[in-house]
Design an enzyme around this catalytic site. Structure first.
Site, PDB file in Angstrom:
ATOM      1  N   HIS A 188     -40.550 -25.291  11.884  1.00  0.00           N
ATOM      2  CA  HIS A 188     -39.091 -25.202  11.980  1.00  0.00           C
ATOM      3  C   HIS A 188     -38.382 -26.493  11.651  1.00  0.00           C
ATOM      4  O   HIS A 188     -37.228 -26.492  11.250  1.00  0.00           O
ATOM      5  CB  HIS A 188     -38.702 -24.633  13.339  1.00  0.00           C
ATOM      6  CG  HIS A 188     -39.053 -23.194  13.394  1.00  0.00           C
ATOM      7  ND1 HIS A 188     -40.245 -22.758  13.905  1.00  0.00           N
ATOM      8  CD2 HIS A 188     -38.430 -22.123  12.877  1.00  0.00           C
ATOM      9  CE1 HIS A 188     -40.313 -21.456  13.739  1.00  0.00           C
ATOM     10  NE2 HIS A 188     -39.239 -21.043  13.125  1.00  0.00           N
ATOM     11  N   ARG A 290     -30.791 -17.248  12.612  1.00  0.00           N
ATOM     12  CA  ARG A 290     -31.740 -17.651  13.664  1.00  0.00           C
ATOM     13  C   ARG A 290     -30.947 -18.091  14.891  1.00  0.00           C
ATOM     14  O   ARG A 290     -30.590 -19.261  15.033  1.00  0.00           O
ATOM     15  CB  ARG A 290     -32.603 -18.816  13.166  1.00  0.00           C
ATOM     16  CG  ARG A 290     -33.620 -18.457  12.089  1.00  0.00           C
ATOM     17  CD  ARG A 290     -34.457 -19.670  11.718  1.00  0.00           C
ATOM     18  NE  ARG A 290     -35.666 -19.341  10.999  1.00  0.00           N
ATOM     19  CZ  ARG A 290     -35.809 -19.463   9.667  1.00  0.00           C
ATOM     20  NH1 ARG A 290     -34.816 -19.893   8.928  1.00  0.00           N
ATOM     21  NH2 ARG A 290     -36.960 -19.160   9.104  1.00  0.00           N
ATOM     22  N   ARG A 326     -31.036 -12.174  14.176  1.00  0.00           N
ATOM     23  CA  ARG A 326     -32.273 -12.049  14.942  1.00  0.00           C
ATOM     24  C   ARG A 326     -32.013 -12.489  16.374  1.00  0.00           C
ATOM     25  O   ARG A 326     -31.420 -13.560  16.591  1.00  0.00           O
ATOM     26  CB  ARG A 326     -33.346 -12.936  14.321  1.00  0.00           C
ATOM     27  CG  ARG A 326     -34.570 -13.037  15.207  1.00  0.00           C
ATOM     28  CD  ARG A 326     -35.679 -13.732  14.528  1.00  0.00           C
ATOM     29  NE  ARG A 326     -35.511 -15.176  14.530  1.00  0.00           N
ATOM     30  CZ  ARG A 326     -36.315 -16.000  13.858  1.00  0.00           C
ATOM     31  NH1 ARG A 326     -37.279 -15.515  13.107  1.00  0.00           N
ATOM     32  NH2 ARG A 326     -36.134 -17.289  13.919  1.00  0.00           N
ATOM     33  N   GLU A 420     -44.064  -9.839  11.411  1.00  0.00           N
ATOM     34  CA  GLU A 420     -44.614 -11.187  11.354  1.00  0.00           C
ATOM     35  C   GLU A 420     -46.072 -11.212  11.789  1.00  0.00           C
ATOM     36  O   GLU A 420     -46.732 -12.233  11.681  1.00  0.00           O
ATOM     37  CB  GLU A 420     -43.816 -12.119  12.267  1.00  0.00           C
ATOM     38  CG  GLU A 420     -42.327 -12.070  12.012  1.00  0.00           C
ATOM     39  CD  GLU A 420     -41.578 -13.119  12.788  1.00  0.00           C
ATOM     40  OE1 GLU A 420     -41.326 -14.187  12.230  1.00  0.00           O
ATOM     41  OE2 GLU A 420     -41.249 -12.865  13.961  1.00  0.00           O
ATOM     42  N   ASN A 443     -43.505 -16.508   6.982  1.00  0.00           N
ATOM     43  CA  ASN A 443     -44.042 -17.758   7.546  1.00  0.00           C
ATOM     44  C   ASN A 443     -45.054 -17.439   8.643  1.00  0.00           C
ATOM     45  O   ASN A 443     -46.184 -17.930   8.638  1.00  0.00           O
ATOM     46  CB  ASN A 443     -42.923 -18.616   8.146  1.00  0.00           C
ATOM     47  CG  ASN A 443     -41.803 -18.853   7.168  1.00  0.00           C
ATOM     48  OD1 ASN A 443     -42.043 -18.907   5.973  1.00  0.00           O
ATOM     49  ND2 ASN A 443     -40.590 -18.995   7.664  1.00  0.00           N
ATOM     50  N   ASP A 444     -44.619 -16.601   9.584  1.00  0.00           N
ATOM     51  CA  ASP A 444     -45.542 -16.244  10.662  1.00  0.00           C
ATOM     52  C   ASP A 444     -46.616 -15.283  10.176  1.00  0.00           C
ATOM     53  O   ASP A 444     -47.764 -15.359  10.625  1.00  0.00           O
ATOM     54  CB  ASP A 444     -44.762 -15.649  11.848  1.00  0.00           C
ATOM     55  CG  ASP A 444     -44.193 -16.751  12.724  1.00  0.00           C
ATOM     56  OD1 ASP A 444     -44.941 -17.695  13.028  1.00  0.00           O
ATOM     57  OD2 ASP A 444     -43.004 -16.697  13.075  1.00  0.00           O
ATOM     58  N   ARG A 454     -48.859 -23.054  11.714  1.00  0.00           N
ATOM     59  CA  ARG A 454     -47.894 -23.515  10.705  1.00  0.00           C
ATOM     60  C   ARG A 454     -47.375 -24.918  10.974  1.00  0.00           C
ATOM     61  O   ARG A 454     -46.671 -25.494  10.148  1.00  0.00           O
ATOM     62  CB  ARG A 454     -46.747 -22.514  10.552  1.00  0.00           C
ATOM     63  CG  ARG A 454     -45.986 -22.242  11.814  1.00  0.00           C
ATOM     64  CD  ARG A 454     -45.115 -21.017  11.671  1.00  0.00           C
ATOM     65  NE  ARG A 454     -43.813 -21.319  11.119  1.00  0.00           N
ATOM     66  CZ  ARG A 454     -42.759 -20.521  11.233  1.00  0.00           C
ATOM     67  NH1 ARG A 454     -42.875 -19.345  11.841  1.00  0.00           N
ATOM     68  NH2 ARG A 454     -41.599 -20.855  10.739  1.00  0.00           N
ATOM     69  N   CYS A 491     -37.607 -12.351   4.719  1.00  0.00           N
ATOM     70  CA  CYS A 491     -36.751 -13.457   5.143  1.00  0.00           C
ATOM     71  C   CYS A 491     -37.546 -14.727   5.415  1.00  0.00           C
ATOM     72  O   CYS A 491     -37.000 -15.704   5.904  1.00  0.00           O
ATOM     73  CB  CYS A 491     -35.917 -13.075   6.362  1.00  0.00           C
ATOM     74  SG  CYS A 491     -36.910 -12.764   7.812  1.00  0.00           S
TER      75      CYS A 491
HETATM   76  C1  PEP Z   1     -40.906 -16.156   9.528  1.00  0.00           C
HETATM   77  O1  PEP Z   1     -41.772 -16.268  10.404  1.00  0.00           O
HETATM   78  O2  PEP Z   1     -41.172 -16.003   8.317  1.00  0.00           O
HETATM   79  C2  PEP Z   1     -39.485 -16.207   9.885  1.00  0.00           C
HETATM   80  C3  PEP Z   1     -38.561 -15.935   8.998  1.00  0.00           C
HETATM   81  O3  PEP Z   1     -39.168 -16.591  11.162  1.00  0.00           O
HETATM   82  P1  PEP Z   1     -39.269 -18.132  11.629  1.00  0.00           P
HETATM   83  O4  PEP Z   1     -39.567 -18.958  10.415  1.00  0.00           O
HETATM   84  O5  PEP Z   1     -37.981 -18.499  12.239  1.00  0.00           O
HETATM   85  O6  PEP Z   1     -40.390 -18.087  12.590  1.00  0.00           O
HETATM   86 MG    MG Z   2     -41.156 -16.151  12.456  1.00  0.00          MG
END
Ligand code: PEP
Ligand code: MG
Length: 557
Positions: A188, A290, A326, A420, A443-444, A454, A491
């Site tokens: 993040h 977010r 979200r 995710e 990402n997750d 990550r 996303c």
């Molecule tokens: C993700 O996990 O791809 C996502 C968009 O949520 P975040 O990056 O805020 O965990």
């Molecule tokens: Mg995520």
């Protein structure tokens, strides 16, 4: 490389290049040992008083240079540092045998706990009291206080890691860019850097050292830091060093493939203040708001009215468009004090996202109520935006049903879930029978599919959404969405990679959401391929054995 110059390598965030002196950000101080005092009580008490005096002088200097709310916060901190009751409590603890450091730590912590238990504005001050205590202990220890260093001139920040709250507060007039020893490309901290347009290089390694005030070139596109560059190297950069994403002039065509297939291109936002820039860069709506970024510093849950105000602010800037919000995604590297899970050995696998909200259902109910109120106010305004609400970290159909039912019950019209976890992709048909839409957080999804944290630079190579295993999961979700006739958007950061964006569309993604700075490149890439071609590229990528193989296969298909 110029003679004398040295290079450090990490994962670049953004494409900017900046040059400047490095300043080091010290991490939090270790808790003072509870070892008992060996020296004279009066001397320890004198040392505390003198440390407080020097902290007050430093804070007073900062207050004189600050304005508005910032100044008020520093002045409140000065008052806390000089609080006679606190001073008395420190003295008493020293009399009873504590060291100066330990006495300050304990007296301030107990005051902090009292403020937290009072809630509201008082609880907000608890963070500041902790900061004052750290400053006093730093003086007693003869080290620099933790936090972003003070400077009158622009600099490049070097830190072990930055918490999202640190990144959110960086003064962009002074911080040209940052370098972190730890962290991965989709942590993040990196996401916030991208959204604030700060060039950064993360994960340069635990022992990367650069002496304070050394000049460096930070080139985010290549992930290379040149330490102590020659004047010739600096001159060669020319105006690349000041280049930033220009706003798009005039009206931008909506996202579409060469055959006219519409693919709405949406923005990922972390605050209502980012809306105007996203619109200027051609965002056709918001694909991921977010909400946890709004409350990173809060000690108590935000009230319904306060939240409603923020959500209405976003909706008002996207009249006639879709805004996907979200609900709070707390946990792992985005701890929220009021949704805290306490210590977890593997926080990414812990009480995150929807799981944390289910443990504190009033917080979830309040947020959904605030969102439903904002939706209704937007509808009544005459310039309505279309609010969609989704939950993070949803595992399966029963969790989807829980969230969708609660959302509808509290008045939200369009309720969906994020995909995710690999588990949700494997039961995508069941989930899409319940939810109004699905948004894939790549990402997750990548972190969990490849079991690669990550936040860890050491496994950054695994965090590659081009991996065919990740793409196959996306494909399962895309197919289930098409069969159910429901939207499946993307996303995660993957949507911002133009070539990957094409593959994701070929796998069934119906919209793409990304940091606004990436919109123009993705729009241009999509305009050059038909749906048939995107599907052919996706099929080629799915058949590859590795992320690199998928890239090559998609490029040549
Ligand atoms: C993700 O996990 O791809 C996502 C968009 O949520 P975040 O990056 O805020 O965990
Ligand atoms: Mg995520």
């Amino acid at each position: 490389m110029a003679p004398g110059a040295r290079e450090l390598h990490g994962v670049g965030v953004g494409r900017g290049v900046v040059i400047g002196p490095v300043l080091w950000m010290p991490g939090p101080l270790a808790e003072p040992a509870d070892a008992g005092r060996s020296g004279d009580a009066a001397a320890e008490q004198g040392a505390v008083r003198s440390a407080i005096r020097s902290v007050v002088v430093e804070l007073r200097d900062r207050a004189d240079r600050a304005e508005g709310a910032g100044r008020q916060i520093i002045e409140a901190a000065i008052q806390m540092a000089q609080d006679p009751v606190l001073a008395e409590q420190v003295d008493e603890r020293i009399e009873a045998g504590a060291t100066a450091e330990r006495a300050v730590y304990e007296a301030f912590r107990s005051f902090q706990e009292q403020l937290t238990s009072l809630g509201g504005l008082m609880a907000e001050r608890a963070v500041d009291i902790g900061d004052v205590a750290q400053r006093i202990i730093a003086v007693l220890r003869g080290v620099r206080a933790p936090g972003v260093p003070e400077s009158d001139a622009p600099f490049i920040l070097l830190a072990d890691d930055l918490a999202p709250a640190d990144t959110a507060q960086l003064d962009l007039n002074l911080v040209l860019g940052f370098i972190t020893r730890r962290g991965g490309p989709t942590g993040h901290t990196a996401i916030l850097a991208r959204s604030r347009g700060i060039p950064a290089i993360v994960g340069v390694g635990a022992d990367a050292e650069v002496a304070e005030q050394t000049r460096v070139i930070l080139d985010a596109a290549s992930g290379i830091i040149t330490v102590d560059p020659s004047d010739a190297q600096v001159a060669r950069l020319g105006n690349r060093a000041t280049a930033s994403t220009p706003p798009v002039a005039g009206r931008v065509a909506p996202g579409a493939l060469a055959d006219g297939t519409s693919i709405p291109l949406l923005a990922n936002l972390g605050s209502p203040q980012e809306s105007a820039a996203a619109v200027a860069l051609g965002a056709e709506g918001v694909g991921l708001f977010r909400t946890e970024f709004l409350f990173l510093g809060a000690q108590t849950p935000p009230g319904v009215a306060e939240q409603q105000r923020q959500y209405e602010q976003v909706l008002s800037q996207f009249a006639g468009k879709r805004v996907v919000v979200r609900v709070l995604d707390a946990g792992a590297d985005k701890p929220l004090a009021f949704l805290g899970a306490g210590h977890e050995d593997n926080p990414a696998l812990g009480l995150r996202g929807l799981r944390a909200l289910r443990a504190r259902q009033q917080v979830l109910a309040d947020q959904l109520t605030a969102l439903a109120n904002a939706q209704d106010a937007s509808a009544a305004s005459g310039h309505p935006a279309e609010l969609w609400v989704m939950a993070p970290m949803v595992a399966d159909a029963p969790e989807t049903r829980f969230f969708v039912d609660l959302g509808r019950q509290l008045g939200v019209k369009t309720v969906g879930v994020m995909a995710e976890l690999p588990s949700i992709a494997l039961v995508a048909d069941q989930v899409l029978a319940i939810a109004d839409f699905v948004s894939i957080g790549t990402n997750d999804l990548t972190q969990y599919a490849l079991a690669a944290d990550r936040l860890l630079g050491s496994v950054a190579a695994y965090q590659d959404p081009w991996h065919p295993a990740v793409l196959r999961l996306v494909g399962l979700l895309g197919n289930a969405g098409a069969a159910a006739g429901k939207p499946v958007g993307i996303c995660g950061e993957a949507a911002a990679d133009p070539q990957l964006a094409v593959v994701l569309v070929g796998l069934g993604a119906t919209s793409l959401s990304m940091a606004p700075a990436a919109l123009a490149d993705v729009r241009a890439e999509l305009a050059g391929v038909t749906l048939e071609r995107a599907r052919a590229k996706a099929a080629a990528a799915l058949a590859a054995e590795s992320a690199q193989g998928a890239r090559t296969a998609a490029a040549t298909a």
